[in-house]
Design an enzyme around this catalytic site. Structure first.
Site, PDB file in Angstrom:
ATOM      1  N   HIS A 180       3.938   3.212 -13.895  1.00 12.49           N
ATOM      2  CA  HIS A 180       4.562   2.001 -13.355  1.00 12.49           C
ATOM      3  C   HIS A 180       4.370   0.762 -14.225  1.00 12.49           C
ATOM      4  CE1 HIS A 180       4.410   4.108  -9.163  1.00 12.49           C
ATOM      5  NE2 HIS A 180       5.404   4.514  -9.900  1.00 12.49           N
ATOM      6  N   CYS A 192      17.562  -9.868 -23.186  1.00 17.48           N
ATOM      7  CA  CYS A 192      18.196 -10.364 -24.410  1.00 17.48           C
ATOM      8  C   CYS A 192      17.754  -9.482 -25.578  1.00 17.48           C
ATOM      9  CB  CYS A 192      17.849 -11.832 -24.661  1.00 17.48           C
ATOM     10  SG  CYS A 192      16.140 -12.119 -25.148  1.00 17.48           S
ATOM     11  N   CYS A 239      11.372 -16.819 -21.531  1.00 13.08           N
ATOM     12  CA  CYS A 239      11.516 -15.934 -22.686  1.00 13.08           C
ATOM     13  C   CYS A 239      11.542 -16.776 -23.962  1.00 13.08           C
ATOM     14  CB  CYS A 239      12.804 -15.120 -22.553  1.00 13.08           C
ATOM     15  SG  CYS A 239      13.164 -14.089 -23.982  1.00 13.08           S
ATOM     16  N   GLY A 291      -6.798   8.648  -4.666  1.00 15.02           N
ATOM     17  CA  GLY A 291      -6.591   7.268  -4.219  1.00 15.02           C
ATOM     18  C   GLY A 291      -5.145   6.827  -4.200  1.00 15.02           C
ATOM     19  N   THR A 292      -4.267   7.739  -3.857  1.00 11.01           N
ATOM     20  CA  THR A 292      -2.860   7.340  -3.724  1.00 11.01           C
ATOM     21  C   THR A 292      -2.328   7.776  -2.366  1.00 11.01           C
ATOM     22  OG1 THR A 292      -0.594   7.676  -4.544  1.00 11.01           O
ATOM     23  CG2 THR A 292      -2.215   9.360  -5.140  1.00 11.01           C
ATOM     24  N   SER A 293      -1.513   6.920  -1.774  1.00  7.04           N
ATOM     25  CA  SER A 293      -0.990   7.209  -0.440  1.00  7.04           C
ATOM     26  C   SER A 293       0.091   8.282  -0.494  1.00  7.04           C
ATOM     27  CB  SER A 293      -0.437   5.931   0.194  1.00  7.04           C
ATOM     28  OG  SER A 293       0.550   5.379  -0.649  1.00  7.04           O
ATOM     29  N   GLU A 323      -8.368   8.706   3.394  1.00 12.09           N
ATOM     30  CA  GLU A 323      -7.615   9.112   4.588  1.00 12.09           C
ATOM     31  C   GLU A 323      -6.753  10.326   4.295  1.00 12.09           C
ATOM     32  OE1 GLU A 323      -5.090   5.795   5.123  1.00 12.09           O
ATOM     33  OE2 GLU A 323      -6.715   4.446   5.711  1.00 12.09           O
ATOM     34  N   ALA A 342     -13.266   7.556  -3.848  1.00 13.84           N
ATOM     35  CA  ALA A 342     -13.051   8.155  -5.170  1.00 13.84           C
ATOM     36  C   ALA A 342     -14.245   7.905  -6.084  1.00 13.84           C
ATOM     37  CB  ALA A 342     -11.789   7.566  -5.787  1.00 13.84           C
TER      38      ALA A 342
HETATM   39  P1  NAD Z   1      -1.317   2.525  -1.849  1.00  8.57           P
HETATM   40  O1  NAD Z   1      -1.786   1.143  -1.632  1.00  8.57           O
HETATM   41  O2  NAD Z   1      -0.048   2.948  -1.251  1.00  8.57           O
HETATM   42  O3  NAD Z   1      -2.434   3.554  -1.320  1.00  8.57           O
HETATM   43  C1  NAD Z   1      -3.774   3.472  -1.656  1.00  8.57           C
HETATM   44  C2  NAD Z   1      -4.454   4.749  -1.198  1.00  8.57           C
HETATM   45  O4  NAD Z   1      -5.808   4.708  -1.633  1.00  8.57           O
HETATM   46  C3  NAD Z   1      -4.493   4.930   0.330  1.00  8.57           C
HETATM   47  O5  NAD Z   1      -4.064   6.240   0.623  1.00  8.57           O
HETATM   48  C4  NAD Z   1      -5.975   4.741   0.685  1.00  8.57           C
HETATM   49  O6  NAD Z   1      -6.391   5.578   1.751  1.00  8.57           O
HETATM   50  C5  NAD Z   1      -6.654   5.146  -0.592  1.00  8.57           C
HETATM   51  N1  NAD Z   1      -7.958   4.514  -0.861  1.00  8.57           N
HETATM   52  C6  NAD Z   1      -8.341   3.232  -0.660  1.00  8.57           C
HETATM   53  N2  NAD Z   1      -9.582   3.023  -1.125  1.00  8.57           N
HETATM   54  C7  NAD Z   1     -10.015   4.210  -1.629  1.00  8.57           C
HETATM   55  C8  NAD Z   1     -11.211   4.634  -2.253  1.00  8.57           C
HETATM   56  N3  NAD Z   1     -12.247   3.806  -2.469  1.00  8.57           N
HETATM   57  N4  NAD Z   1     -11.302   5.928  -2.645  1.00  8.57           N
HETATM   58  C9  NAD Z   1     -10.269   6.805  -2.429  1.00  8.57           C
HETATM   59  N5  NAD Z   1      -9.110   6.452  -1.855  1.00  8.57           N
HETATM   60  C10 NAD Z   1      -8.974   5.168  -1.458  1.00  8.57           C
HETATM   61  O7  NAD Z   1      -1.312   2.746  -3.432  1.00  8.57           O
HETATM   62  P2  NAD Z   1      -0.477   3.728  -4.348  1.00  8.57           P
HETATM   63  O8  NAD Z   1      -0.383   5.074  -3.713  1.00  8.57           O
HETATM   64  O9  NAD Z   1      -1.062   3.596  -5.688  1.00  8.57           O
HETATM   65  O10 NAD Z   1       1.028   3.163  -4.381  1.00  8.57           O
HETATM   66  C11 NAD Z   1       1.345   1.819  -4.371  1.00  8.57           C
HETATM   67  C12 NAD Z   1       2.073   1.259  -5.581  1.00  8.57           C
HETATM   68  O11 NAD Z   1       1.546  -0.023  -5.764  1.00  8.57           O
HETATM   69  C13 NAD Z   1       1.867   1.944  -6.889  1.00  8.57           C
HETATM   70  O12 NAD Z   1       3.105   2.234  -7.385  1.00  8.57           O
HETATM   71  C14 NAD Z   1       1.190   0.944  -7.841  1.00  8.57           C
HETATM   72  O13 NAD Z   1       1.967   0.713  -8.973  1.00  8.57           O
HETATM   73  C15 NAD Z   1       1.111  -0.323  -7.067  1.00  8.57           C
HETATM   74  N6  NAD Z   1      -0.241  -0.928  -6.979  1.00  8.57           N
HETATM   75  C16 NAD Z   1      -1.065  -0.999  -8.066  1.00  8.57           C
HETATM   76  C17 NAD Z   1      -2.327  -1.560  -7.950  1.00  8.57           C
HETATM   77  C18 NAD Z   1      -3.225  -1.606  -9.145  1.00  8.57           C
HETATM   78  O14 NAD Z   1      -2.750  -1.550 -10.272  1.00  8.57           O
HETATM   79  N7  NAD Z   1      -4.549  -1.679  -8.939  1.00  8.57           N
HETATM   80  C19 NAD Z   1      -2.753  -2.102  -6.731  1.00  8.57           C
HETATM   81  C20 NAD Z   1      -1.883  -2.038  -5.631  1.00  8.57           C
HETATM   82  C21 NAD Z   1      -0.636  -1.434  -5.766  1.00  8.57           C
HETATM   83 ZN    ZN Z   2      15.284 -13.363 -23.481  1.00 10.33          ZN
END
Ligand code: NAD
Ligand code: ZN
Length: 249
Positions: free
Chosen positions: A118, A130, A151, A190-192, A218, A234
């Protein structure tokens, strides 16, 4: 065999390991996830700010949010989860890290072989694409001196170098991520598991015969499809696995 032992065993035998991370990996560094209650900014949901429509409508508001996040990330440090994974990429050949995070904390922990699905919050590009401003460039000033930033090539608006909701991922990046699903062990951490195509990678790995593992606080929509789902933080579970697998120092 306990679920954790099964994971350790699979990792010991694996020649190739792929790890997909999401915002939960950076939570222990103090960076809010999008869907947690602390992910709100001025009571606005992230999903309504991280879109091309929001930027079109109010670029200053969207940039204020990014500028706030950039300052928070600037002050944060990589946590144990970033450190364990970074070491695997350096010391275990055949390890690939795929992240949805835009914060750059995997890089700061020294990760190699990183696929950024991302984009990066530290990169920007011309909103109107541009000729000279259409490819991302690094601008890591936080706070930015002017909002919205302009820009330097055409004077138009500059946008964050991230993939917004509703936008397509870079084709080369997706191809590399799909390639990495051909592995012996695939961990989703750590991703939903809501945002596609990232959420589909674990299923793809399973189809290729990988042993699949989820680490999350979760239950998610990926939980029922993986070989082992480990509930917890995590940063703690990865350290535990690392110690048990004998890859720690
Ligand atoms: P999300 O916010 O949808 O989900 C986060 C997940 O992490 C949840 O399922 C939650 O239960 C879990 N979680 C929270 N704390 C945790 C821990 N300590 N250990 C393990 N699991 C834990 O995030 P996502 O799935 O990454 O998707 C959201 C989008 O948002 C992504 O595309 C990303 O690009 C962006 N995002 C990025 C950041 C970052 O760069 N740090 C922060 C927020 C969102
Ligand atoms: Zn430009």
């Amino acid at each position: 065999m306990s679920p954790l032992t099964a994971v350790v065993d699979a990792l010991r035998r694996a020649r190739t390991i792929t790890v997909l991370t999401g915002a939960g990996v950076s939570a222990a560094s103090g960076i809010p996830t999008f869907r947690g209650a602390d992910g709100l900014w001025k009571k606005v949901r992230a999903e309504t700010l991280a879109t091309p429509e929001a930027f079109e409508h109010d670029p200053k508001l969207v940039w204020e949010w990014y500028d706030w996040r950039r300052q928070m990330i600037r002050d944060a440090e990589p946590n144990a989860a970033h450190h364990v994974l970074a070491r695997w990429t350096r010391e275990r050949p055949g390890t690939t890290l795929i992240t949805q995070n835009v914060d750059g904390l995997h890089e700061r922990a020294g990760a190699e072989q990183l696929i950024r699905l991302h984009g990066s919050i530290w990169h920007v590009r011309c909103w109107k694409a541009c000729a000279t401003g259409c490819t991302d460039w690094l601008d890591n000033r936080a706070p930015l001196p002017q909002l919205p930033p302009r820009c330097p090539h055409c004077g138009g608006l500059v946008r964050p170098g991230v993939v917004w909701f509703g936008e397509s991922l870079d084709r080369g990046v997706i191809a590399r991520a799909l390639d990495a699903t051909r592995c012996d062990v695939f961990l989703t951490v750590g991703t939903s598991a809501i945002v596609y195509p990232a959420a589909g990678l674990v299923h793809q790995a399973k189809r290729h015969g990988a042993f699949t593992v989820e680490i999350n606080l979760e239950e998610t929509s990926a939980s029922s499809g993986v070989d082992v789902a480990l509930r917890g933080k995590a940063e703690e579970i990865l350290q535990e696995i690392d110690r048990a697998a004998g890859t720690g120092h």
